[in-house]
Design an enzyme around this catalytic site. Structure first.
Site, PDB file in Angstrom:
ATOM      1  N   GLU A 172       0.299  -5.437   7.932  1.00  9.86           N
ATOM      2  CA  GLU A 172       0.354  -6.687   6.911  1.00  9.86           C
ATOM      3  C   GLU A 172       1.643  -7.399   7.602  1.00  9.86           C
ATOM      4  O   GLU A 172       2.737  -6.827   6.978  1.00  9.86           O
ATOM      5  CB  GLU A 172       0.360  -6.386   5.512  1.00  9.86           C
ATOM      6  N   GLU A 222      -3.350  -3.095  -7.235  1.00 10.95           N
ATOM      7  CA  GLU A 222      -3.630  -4.227  -6.147  1.00 10.95           C
ATOM      8  C   GLU A 222      -2.635  -4.280  -5.179  1.00 10.95           C
ATOM      9  O   GLU A 222      -1.329  -4.333  -5.152  1.00 10.95           O
ATOM     10  CB  GLU A 222      -3.621  -5.483  -6.964  1.00 10.95           C
ATOM     11  N   THR A 274       0.908  -1.200  -0.046  1.00  8.27           N
ATOM     12  CA  THR A 274       0.014  -0.047  -0.214  1.00  8.27           C
ATOM     13  C   THR A 274       0.785   1.135   0.251  1.00  8.27           C
ATOM     14  O   THR A 274       0.539   2.222  -0.770  1.00  8.27           O
ATOM     15  CB  THR A 274      -1.029  -0.061   1.131  1.00  8.27           C
TER      16      THR A 274
END
Ligand code: NDP
Length: 499
Positions: free
Chosen positions: A403, A272, A252
């Protein structure tokens, strides 16, 4: 246990030894930049290949080549059926080289050779054939218009879908071949040209795929590969004025930087990005199904999967039983090199990533989280991390919010489904989620309340070429896959005819 280690093919050994250049205009070109980048085998830490570190002039050469090919019409104006036939031939060539590409992938990325054969190559073939077929399905609409002047005139319009131009494809290191083809195939099916940059950690399979594209009949300049760092090669590529569209898969943070730079020239973008994907286990769930499905969903490719389940919220009445089953499963995982298909957990893709994942675990341990560790990797210099469960972590731990992208699964007890939903949605990400229940009404009622681009019921991480995939919130923008996939690689032109 006796070793079942796969011996690399001679073609693989020869490919590794090559002096790798850049793939521009249908052939190998030496980089003008003098720098090189090492490629390591994650199972041993040894350098196995050297690739070129493209500089600004190299990237410009690749984009100019793609631009010339695009405006010449050599591909963009070719009959759709011819593009489809060449792309199907391209898939056939990959199939013929399955073992070679699977071995290269395991050697540079670390994943199990079994996964490389089945997913990285096997699933990619499905995607390639599906996308090749889309080349002949591009269509617009006819439009009856109501323009009232001059009196008596009538207007009919139609829309054309035209290829957007030169595409910049940026690929991460977790599934380099598969995600690379998720960019190359829709771009080429739509009639675009592409310049693609693999991660410097895993550049080898896309370099080999460039050669196979030429062999299949893709004209020179239509498919180019530049290798190099994200900071130079990737940045220059995504900000190049002749690039019309960026298709990016990665973190991100990097995606946001690319989106910012794309604004200046209003490039089309598909992003994505990352995920921190929840699984909600209701008290009526089939526990064996939950454990089998979420072990795969969480530990496939060592958890280096954007869609992976990483946060489990389990209703209190079955929490202890579920936690005990996961503990048994995690402790039963075997850890070793990817070239031996008997191992279920393999090294992470790079030393830097190994250090990052270990850092998350150490931080959680310091904050008194309960960690349950599985087996360790072999002694040596491989980039191993033991598969790990984290029981009832605080929701504010870094590990529960960011993440981790490693073999780590958080399991939390929740009082009821409302608490599970609140925790599941309490994330900046919104890529995937799953619900585990035998109650169809519960599944149907909860699905719309989950903030994620994909929701699975009684499974996780299963993707298909015909099912759109992408993120809510900070997990990205745009969708890959599905019948409308090429829309992201085309512009809609309205043609209005007076008669
Ligand atoms: P990164 O964002 O670090 O890198 C992705 C790619 O971007 C690499 O090729 C990298 O090159 C390149 N890059 C880095 N900086 C720039 C820049 N300034 N300009 C242009 N390109 C740049 O991600 P990772 O490689 O670490 O991949 C893991 C991430 O990918 C995870 O967050 C994961 O969730 C996400 N992902 C998302 C998927 C999805 O479909 N939503 C699927 C798979 C992964 P280099 O490596 O050479 O520096």
């Amino acid at each position: 246990m006796s070793s079942q280690i796969v011996r690399p093919l001679d073609s693989v050994s020869a490919f590794l030894k090559r002096q790798h250049g850049l793939y521009i205009d249908g052939g190998w070109v030496a980089a003008r930049g003098q720098g090189t980048l090492p490629v390591f085998n994650p199972a041993t830490g040894e350098q196995i290949a050297t690739t070129a570190d493209a500089d600004e002039a190299d990237v410009d050469q690749a984009v100019q080549s793609a631009h010339q090919a695009f405006i010449s019409g050599v591909w963009s104006r070719r009959l759709p059926a011819e593009r489809e036939r060449i792309l199907l031939r391209y898939a056939d060539l990959l199939e013929q080289h399955t073992e070679e590409l699977a071995q290269l992938e395991t050697l540079e990325q670390g994943k199990s050779i079994a996964i490389a054969r089945a997913f990285e190559v096997g699933s990619t073939l499905n995607w390639m054939r599906y996308t090749a077929g889309l080349a002949t399905k591009v269509s617009g609409r006819t439009l009856d218009l109501s323009i009232p002047m001059p009196e008596g005139a009538r207007y009919t319009a139609f829309t054309r879908k035209e290829p957007v131009g030169v595409v910049a494809g940026i690929v991460p290191w977790n599934f380099p071949l598969m995600i690379g083809m998720w960019k190359v195939m829709p771009a080429l099916a739509a009639g675009c040209s592409i310049v693609i940059k693999p991660s410097e950690i895993t550049p080898l399979t896309l370099l080999r795929m460039a050669e196979l594209a030429t062999e299949a009949g893709v004209p020179p300049g239509v498919f180019n590969v530049v290798t190099g760092s994200g900071g130079v090669c990737g940045r220059v590529l995504t900000s190049h004025p002749l690039v019309s569209k960026i298709s990016f898969t990665g973190s991100t943070a990097t995606g946001k930087g690319i989106a910012r730079s794309a604004v200046d020239s209003l490039k089309r973008i598909t992003l994505e990005l990352g995920g921190k994907n929840p699984a909600i286990v209701l008290k009526d769930a089939d526990i064996q199904q939950v454990v089998e499905g979420l072990m795969m969903g969480s530990f496939l490719n060592q958890g280096q999967v954007c869609a992976a389940s990483s946060r489990l919220y389990v209703e209190a009445p079955i929490f202890d039983q579920v936690a005990a089953a996961f503990e048994g499963a995690v402790k039963g995982l075997t850890v070793g090199p990817g070239l031996d298909p008997s191992f279920q957990i393999n090294p992470l893709a790079s030393q830097a990533h190994q250090a990052k994942v270990l850092g998350y675990l150490e931080d959680a341990r310091r904050q008194d989280a309960e960690l349950i560790r599985g087996a360790q990797g072999p002694n040596g210099n491989g980039f191993y991390v033991s598969p790990t469960l984290v029981l009832n972590p605080d929701n504010h731990l870094t590990l529960t919010r960011e993440e981790v992208f490693g073999p780590v699964l958080c399991l939390s007890r929740v009082d009821d489904v409302e608490q599970a939903l609140a925790l599941a949605n309490d994330s900046d990400y919104g890529l995937t989620a799953s619900l585990w229940t035998r109650d169809l009404n519960a599944a149907m009622n909860l699905t719309p309340r989950i903030e994620a681009g994909t929701v699975w019921v009684n499974s996780h991480t299963l993707i298909d070429a015909n099912m759109p995939f992408g993120g809510f919130k900070q997990s990205g923008t745009g969708r890959d896959f599905g019948a409308d996939w090429l829309d992201a690689y085309t512009e809609t032109k309205s043609v209005c005819i007076r008669h």
